[in-house]
Each structure stands twice: as structure tokens, then as C-alpha cells.
Design an enzyme around this catalytic site. Structure first.
Site, PDB file in Angstrom:
ATOM      1  N   GLY A 174      29.352  36.203  29.491  1.00 60.42           N
ATOM      2  CA  GLY A 174      29.517  36.179  30.188  1.00 60.42           C
ATOM      3  C   GLY A 174      31.003  35.456  29.211  1.00 60.42           C
ATOM      4  O   GLY A 174      31.899  35.096  28.115  1.00 60.42           O
ATOM      5  N   GLN A 195      39.443  30.898  28.252  1.00 64.39           N
ATOM      6  CA  GLN A 195      39.495  31.026  27.310  1.00 64.39           C
ATOM      7  C   GLN A 195      40.105  32.201  27.174  1.00 64.39           C
ATOM      8  O   GLN A 195      40.494  32.385  25.440  1.00 64.39           O
ATOM      9  CB  GLN A 195      37.883  32.244  26.877  1.00 64.39           C
ATOM     10  CG  GLN A 195      36.445  31.265  27.268  1.00 64.39           C
ATOM     11  CD  GLN A 195      34.924  32.302  26.993  1.00 64.39           C
ATOM     12  OE1 GLN A 195      34.082  32.562  27.816  1.00 64.39           O
ATOM     13  NE2 GLN A 195      35.102  31.641  25.526  1.00 64.39           N
ATOM     14  N   CYS A 208      30.038  32.148  21.061  1.00 62.36           N
ATOM     15  CA  CYS A 208      31.121  31.897  22.643  1.00 62.36           C
ATOM     16  C   CYS A 208      32.266  32.997  21.763  1.00 62.36           C
ATOM     17  O   CYS A 208      32.038  32.527  20.029  1.00 62.36           O
ATOM     18  CB  CYS A 208      31.045  29.968  22.277  1.00 62.36           C
ATOM     19  SG  CYS A 208      32.293  30.568  23.289  1.00 62.36           S
ATOM     20  N   LEU A 209      32.128  33.173  22.382  1.00 58.62           N
ATOM     21  CA  LEU A 209      33.673  34.370  21.985  1.00 58.62           C
ATOM     22  C   LEU A 209      34.835  33.463  21.525  1.00 58.62           C
ATOM     23  O   LEU A 209      35.941  33.980  20.887  1.00 58.62           O
ATOM     24  CB  LEU A 209      34.021  34.891  23.042  1.00 58.62           C
ATOM     25  CG  LEU A 209      32.951  36.364  23.127  1.00 58.62           C
ATOM     26  CD1 LEU A 209      33.705  37.204  24.771  1.00 58.62           C
ATOM     27  CD2 LEU A 209      32.687  37.070  22.705  1.00 58.62           C
ATOM     28  N   HIS A 268      26.062  27.330  30.350  1.00 57.89           N
ATOM     29  CA  HIS A 268      28.033  27.558  29.052  1.00 57.89           C
ATOM     30  C   HIS A 268      29.136  28.256  29.817  1.00 57.89           C
ATOM     31  O   HIS A 268      29.962  27.658  29.465  1.00 57.89           O
ATOM     32  CB  HIS A 268      27.056  28.546  28.613  1.00 57.89           C
ATOM     33  CG  HIS A 268      28.381  28.664  27.161  1.00 57.89           C
ATOM     34  ND1 HIS A 268      27.777  29.995  25.846  1.00 57.89           N
ATOM     35  CD2 HIS A 268      29.374  29.563  26.817  1.00 57.89           C
ATOM     36  CE1 HIS A 268      28.738  29.966  24.952  1.00 57.89           C
ATOM     37  NE2 HIS A 268      30.149  30.184  26.085  1.00 57.89           N
ATOM     38  N   GLU A 269      29.260  28.697  30.770  1.00 62.31           N
ATOM     39  CA  GLU A 269      30.110  28.768  30.815  1.00 62.31           C
ATOM     40  C   GLU A 269      30.551  27.754  31.940  1.00 62.31           C
ATOM     41  O   GLU A 269      31.987  27.994  32.688  1.00 62.31           O
ATOM     42  CB  GLU A 269      30.197  30.786  31.885  1.00 62.31           C
ATOM     43  CG  GLU A 269      30.043  31.754  31.072  1.00 62.31           C
ATOM     44  CD  GLU A 269      30.850  32.291  29.612  1.00 62.31           C
ATOM     45  OE1 GLU A 269      31.716  31.451  29.725  1.00 62.31           O
ATOM     46  OE2 GLU A 269      30.082  32.311  28.943  1.00 62.31           O
ATOM     47  N   HIS A 299      32.488  25.899  29.908  1.00 59.20           N
ATOM     48  CA  HIS A 299      33.835  26.092  29.765  1.00 59.20           C
ATOM     49  C   HIS A 299      35.273  25.161  30.755  1.00 59.20           C
ATOM     50  O   HIS A 299      36.325  24.797  30.350  1.00 59.20           O
ATOM     51  CB  HIS A 299      34.259  27.269  29.641  1.00 59.20           C
ATOM     52  CG  HIS A 299      33.776  27.999  28.213  1.00 59.20           C
ATOM     53  ND1 HIS A 299      34.364  27.836  27.310  1.00 59.20           N
ATOM     54  CD2 HIS A 299      32.855  28.722  27.944  1.00 59.20           C
ATOM     55  CE1 HIS A 299      33.601  28.125  26.146  1.00 59.20           C
ATOM     56  NE2 HIS A 299      32.694  29.225  27.097  1.00 59.20           N
TER      57      HIS A 299
HETATM   58 ZN    ZN Z   1      31.901  30.365  25.655  1.00 60.67          ZN
END
Ligand code: ZN
Length: 174
Positions: free
Chosen positions: A46, A51, A99-100, A141-142, A145
Site C-alpha cells: 500500500g 509518502q 511502513c515504507l 494504515h493508508e 496517512h
Molecule cells: Zn505507511
């Protein structure tokens, strides 16, 4: 199409809320395609627009994320514009969530087990669907963000403080 740079904590765009998308224009479509490519390149399941430094309410996720044989399937992603969780129930532990944008850290996180999501697709069609388990976790999660919330905001104060100290130390050494 282009792979965009994934920003990491404590980059400002990750910590502020994103604005709704009014018009799905060429810029938004290009952003979505780039985000899909960037996510698979990372690789991740995701990705949310903050991000990649764009504070607009857009997320993408791996359409096959919940399938056990996903690594054998052709990569395909879904984009959601202005996604919202309109109902949530149950409780599940998201094991070793990561998370990236949060490097070298993972933690169990308590999440809703079921969510109902309302959003627009890339053509501007209104969608509403239920997600369970891994897909429900990705949605939470997304969408977090888009509100400037990272999963480290949902772990214990002790774990969060340790992580923030570690990052501060790395930055001091630069
Ligand atoms: Zn994330």
C-alpha cells in the site's frame, strides 16, 4: 510513468493532513500510476500520496494483497480517491506492521478487523465496499496517512519514544 522517491519520517508531508481531490485531472491520474509503480518497486502492499510528498487524498494498494498466492499473480493495484472509513467493527492484531516511510521499525498494532470504505475510483465513480483482515489493515494504515497519522502513533508511548530517539540520533550524525 515514473518511480517517485518515498519520503521517510520525520518528513513534513507525512505529518500533515491531506486535502480532498476535487477534480480527477491528468496530474492525479499520473500521480496514481506513479504511486502504483513506486509501491511495487519498493516493494509494498500500500502507498499513500503523502509518502511521495503530495498531500492529496489518494491511496493505492496491491489488489492481490489478501491472496495467499499473490507472488505468483500478475501485479495489479487499486487506487482510491478521497477514501473514508464509514463503519468499523471487531478487533485484530496487525502483526509486525511496517511502513515504507518508517525505516527499520515494525510493531504489532491493534486494528479494526472489519471496515467499510467509501471512495471514488480513478474514473470518479463512487465505491463502497467491506474489507476484512489484511485488507482492512491496509485501509486503516493508508487512510491514516491521509490524516498525517503514522502507525508509530498507534503503538505504545515507550516504543514510539524509542523509535523517535533512534531517528533523532541518526539525523544528528549527518
Ligand atoms: Zn505507511
Amino acid at each position: 510513468m515514473a518511480i517517485r522517491k518515498i519520503l521517510t519520517y520525520p518528513e513534513k508531508s507525512l505529518l500533515q493532513p491531506s486535502v480532498k481531490v476535487d477534480t480527477i485531472d491528468e496530474n492525479i491520474k499520473r500521480l496514481i500510476i506513479d504511486m502504483g509503480e513506486t509501491m511495487f518497486d519498493a516493494p509494498g502492499v500500500g502507498l499513500a500520496s503523502p509518502q511521495v510528498g503530495v498531500n492529496k487524498r489518494v491511496i493505492v494498494y496491491d489488489s492481490n494483497a489478501a491472496k495467499p498466492d499473490k507472488d505468483d499473480l500478475i501485479q495489479e493495484f487499486t487506487a482510491l480517491i478521497n477514501p473514508e472509513i464509514i463503519a468499523a467493527s471487531g478487533s485484530i492484531i496487525s502483526e509486525k506492521e511496517a511502513c515504507l516511510s518508517v525505516v527499520d521499525f515494525s510493531s504489532d498494532v491493534k486494528r479494526y478487523e472489519n471496515v467499510t470504505v467509501k471512495a471514488l475510483d480513478i474514473e470518479g465513480n463512487q465505491l463502497e465496499f467491506d474489507a476484512q483482515g489484511i485488507l482492512a489493515i491496509i485501509m486503516q494504515h493508508e487512510i491514516d496517512h491521509l490524516d498525517g497519522i503514522l502507525f508509530i502513533d498507534r503503538v505504545s508511548v515507550l516504543k514510539r519514544t524509542m523509535y523517535k530517539k533512534k531517528i533523532a540520533k541518526i539525523q544528528d550524525n549527518h
